[in-house]
Write a protein that holds these residues in place. Sequence first.
Motif, PDB file in Angstrom:
ATOM      1  N   ALA A  58      37.642   8.193  -6.349  1.00 25.82           N
ATOM      2  CA  ALA A  58      37.919   8.419  -4.388  1.00 25.82           C
ATOM      3  C   ALA A  58      39.952   7.980  -4.636  1.00 25.82           C
ATOM      4  O   ALA A  58      39.841   7.563  -5.118  1.00 25.82           O
ATOM      5  CB  ALA A  58      36.891   6.884  -4.568  1.00 25.82           C
ATOM      6  N   ALA A  59      39.908   8.748  -3.336  1.00 30.85           N
ATOM      7  CA  ALA A  59      41.093   8.901  -2.710  1.00 30.85           C
ATOM      8  C   ALA A  59      41.298   7.921  -1.528  1.00 30.85           C
ATOM      9  O   ALA A  59      40.628   7.789  -0.723  1.00 30.85           O
ATOM     10  CB  ALA A  59      41.578  10.724  -2.521  1.00 30.85           C
ATOM     11  N   ALA A  60      42.851   7.246  -1.299  1.00 35.73           N
ATOM     12  CA  ALA A  60      43.008   7.016  -0.232  1.00 35.73           C
ATOM     13  C   ALA A  60      44.323   7.524   0.138  1.00 35.73           C
ATOM     14  O   ALA A  60      45.029   6.113   0.127  1.00 35.73           O
ATOM     15  CB  ALA A  60      42.797   5.463  -0.191  1.00 35.73           C
ATOM     16  N   PRO A  61      44.769   8.386   1.059  1.00 35.37           N
ATOM     17  CA  PRO A  61      45.914   9.030   0.816  1.00 35.37           C
ATOM     18  C   PRO A  61      46.653   8.309   2.100  1.00 35.37           C
ATOM     19  O   PRO A  61      48.035   8.871   1.709  1.00 35.37           O
ATOM     20  CB  PRO A  61      45.999  10.466   1.212  1.00 35.37           C
ATOM     21  N   GLY A  62      45.973   8.017   2.368  1.00 31.68           N
ATOM     22  CA  GLY A  62      46.804   6.991   3.895  1.00 31.68           C
ATOM     23  C   GLY A  62      47.071   5.754   3.863  1.00 31.68           C
ATOM     24  O   GLY A  62      47.120   5.313   4.241  1.00 31.68           O
ATOM     25  N   PHE A  63      47.047   5.153   2.561  1.00 30.85           N
ATOM     26  CA  PHE A  63      46.668   3.943   1.879  1.00 30.85           C
ATOM     27  C   PHE A  63      48.093   2.923   2.637  1.00 30.85           C
ATOM     28  O   PHE A  63      49.115   3.899   2.203  1.00 30.85           O
ATOM     29  CB  PHE A  63      46.083   3.363   1.109  1.00 30.85           C
ATOM     30  N   GLN A  64      48.317   2.157   2.290  1.00 30.57           N
ATOM     31  CA  GLN A  64      50.334   1.302   2.880  1.00 30.57           C
ATOM     32  C   GLN A  64      49.636  -0.107   2.597  1.00 30.57           C
ATOM     33  O   GLN A  64      49.135  -0.660   2.566  1.00 30.57           O
ATOM     34  CB  GLN A  64      50.273   1.474   4.182  1.00 30.57           C
ATOM     35  N   LEU A  65      50.905  -0.228   1.527  1.00 31.32           N
ATOM     36  CA  LEU A  65      51.194  -1.925   1.818  1.00 31.32           C
ATOM     37  C   LEU A  65      52.498  -2.382   1.946  1.00 31.32           C
ATOM     38  O   LEU A  65      53.606  -1.620   1.582  1.00 31.32           O
ATOM     39  CB  LEU A  65      51.162  -1.436  -0.434  1.00 31.32           C
ATOM     40  N   ARG A  66      52.634  -3.647   2.024  1.00 29.88           N
ATOM     41  CA  ARG A  66      53.563  -3.898   2.590  1.00 29.88           C
ATOM     42  C   ARG A  66      54.113  -2.880   4.424  1.00 29.88           C
ATOM     43  O   ARG A  66      55.274  -2.990   3.712  1.00 29.88           O
ATOM     44  CB  ARG A  66      54.647  -4.312   2.027  1.00 29.88           C
ATOM     45  N   GLY A  67      52.936  -2.156   4.257  1.00 30.99           N
ATOM     46  CA  GLY A  67      54.086  -1.327   5.950  1.00 30.99           C
ATOM     47  C   GLY A  67      54.430   0.036   5.446  1.00 30.99           C
ATOM     48  O   GLY A  67      55.068   1.038   5.479  1.00 30.99           O
ATOM     49  N   GLU A  68      54.605  -0.015   3.841  1.00 32.04           N
ATOM     50  CA  GLU A  68      55.105   1.920   2.782  1.00 32.04           C
ATOM     51  C   GLU A  68      53.708   2.300   2.265  1.00 32.04           C
ATOM     52  O   GLU A  68      52.908   1.858   2.045  1.00 32.04           O
ATOM     53  CB  GLU A  68      56.187   1.942   2.083  1.00 32.04           C
ATOM     54  N   ALA A  69      54.180   3.804   2.863  1.00 33.59           N
ATOM     55  CA  ALA A  69      52.785   4.831   2.010  1.00 33.59           C
ATOM     56  C   ALA A  69      52.862   4.225   0.722  1.00 33.59           C
ATOM     57  O   ALA A  69      53.358   4.142   0.170  1.00 33.59           O
ATOM     58  CB  ALA A  69      53.080   6.122   2.434  1.00 33.59           C
ATOM     59  N   LEU A  70      51.785   4.475   0.330  1.00 36.05           N
ATOM     60  CA  LEU A  70      51.265   4.235  -0.789  1.00 36.05           C
ATOM     61  C   LEU A  70      49.838   4.609  -1.103  1.00 36.05           C
ATOM     62  O   LEU A  70      48.369   3.695  -1.573  1.00 36.05           O
ATOM     63  CB  LEU A  70      51.183   1.996  -1.588  1.00 36.05           C
ATOM     64  N   PRO A  71      49.398   5.938  -1.099  1.00 40.41           N
ATOM     65  CA  PRO A  71      48.271   6.312  -1.965  1.00 40.41           C
ATOM     66  C   PRO A  71      47.517   6.466  -3.133  1.00 40.41           C
ATOM     67  O   PRO A  71      48.782   5.905  -3.758  1.00 40.41           O
ATOM     68  CB  PRO A  71      48.556   7.971  -1.839  1.00 40.41           C
ATOM     69  N   LEU A  72      46.090   5.903  -3.080  1.00 41.35           N
ATOM     70  CA  LEU A  72      45.499   5.006  -4.571  1.00 41.35           C
ATOM     71  C   LEU A  72      44.753   6.410  -4.155  1.00 41.35           C
ATOM     72  O   LEU A  72      43.582   7.454  -3.891  1.00 41.35           O
ATOM     73  CB  LEU A  72      45.002   3.579  -3.701  1.00 41.35           C
ATOM     74  N   ILE A  73      44.272   5.887  -6.079  1.00 40.72           N
ATOM     75  CA  ILE A  73      43.460   6.980  -7.005  1.00 40.72           C
ATOM     76  C   ILE A  73      41.995   5.650  -7.322  1.00 40.72           C
ATOM     77  O   ILE A  73      43.173   5.120  -7.808  1.00 40.72           O
ATOM     78  CB  ILE A  73      43.540   7.701  -7.136  1.00 40.72           C
TER      79      ILE A  73
END
Length: 294
Positions: A58-73
């Motif tokens: 599963a992918a979360a290409p739009g995920f953000q961590l502390r306001g910065e883009a951080l896509p997750l798999i």
Amino acid sequence: MMERIETDGVSAITFLPDPATVWAGLIAVASTEGGIDLFNPDGEPVYRMTGPRLWGLAAAPGFQLRGEALPLIFGADRNTNLVRAYALLRSGPEIIEAPIEPIGPEGEIAAVCGLGEGIGYVDLMVLSRGTTAEIWRISDNGGERIGADRRARFELPAPARTCAAGNDGIYASGPAGGIFRLDADGNALVQIDGFASSLAAGEFLGRPVLILSDGISRTLEIRDGTSLELIGNAVIRNGFSIPGIEQPGALAASAASFGGASYQSGLVAIADETDGRVRLIARETFARGITDVN
């Protein structure tokens, strides 16, 4: 339009589109030998991460961590009985393991699939090897690790080994329990006989569709995304100097643009069990190839 990805065998596929630079989108492939491979839309390998064998991606290409883009798999690791999380560093590209709170079902884990992203979160469905399914919300809660909160737990009509989301519903299938469509609360809306080793959902030619492969036959089933009635089938034949698919296995579909004239409307990715390779097919090309069974 079709491209071919060379791999050592595929257990799952997911897409990582890049809305800011559409031609920089990536395809993530979980290898049957373990780890994750990244490819560009031209089918060229751009990164290989060694690691455990993962069941479902599963992918979360739009995920953000502390306001910065951080896509997750995300992928299900049956050795640890947990969902693994990996961060994509697009500048490399590179994949690194992400610090996340433990995600594991009550019982042995079977697979994971993405249910969708919202502002600041992504939802996953985690399947157990029994009939239990759980919905988890992944979000940045300000802690040292990415937050993971189990929001629901329910029993499926039968054991499931694969799932997919789309068309305002959730789909699942298992080795003996048929194919079913669920609502967001886990209630079975439709259940039919059959078996799918991989599922992909979306809208094709203006109609909600579910694509199914059984990992054995050459034909993909195309079913109505609401009623699950069989509306057609698809066979991927030779074309553009790329061999067809003899035995479709893992598959995924994306409506996001990957650039160029061919991939603006999205992609369908299908692995061939006979050679372990993935074919990338323009979404519109795949839709035109569906043969009506009526």
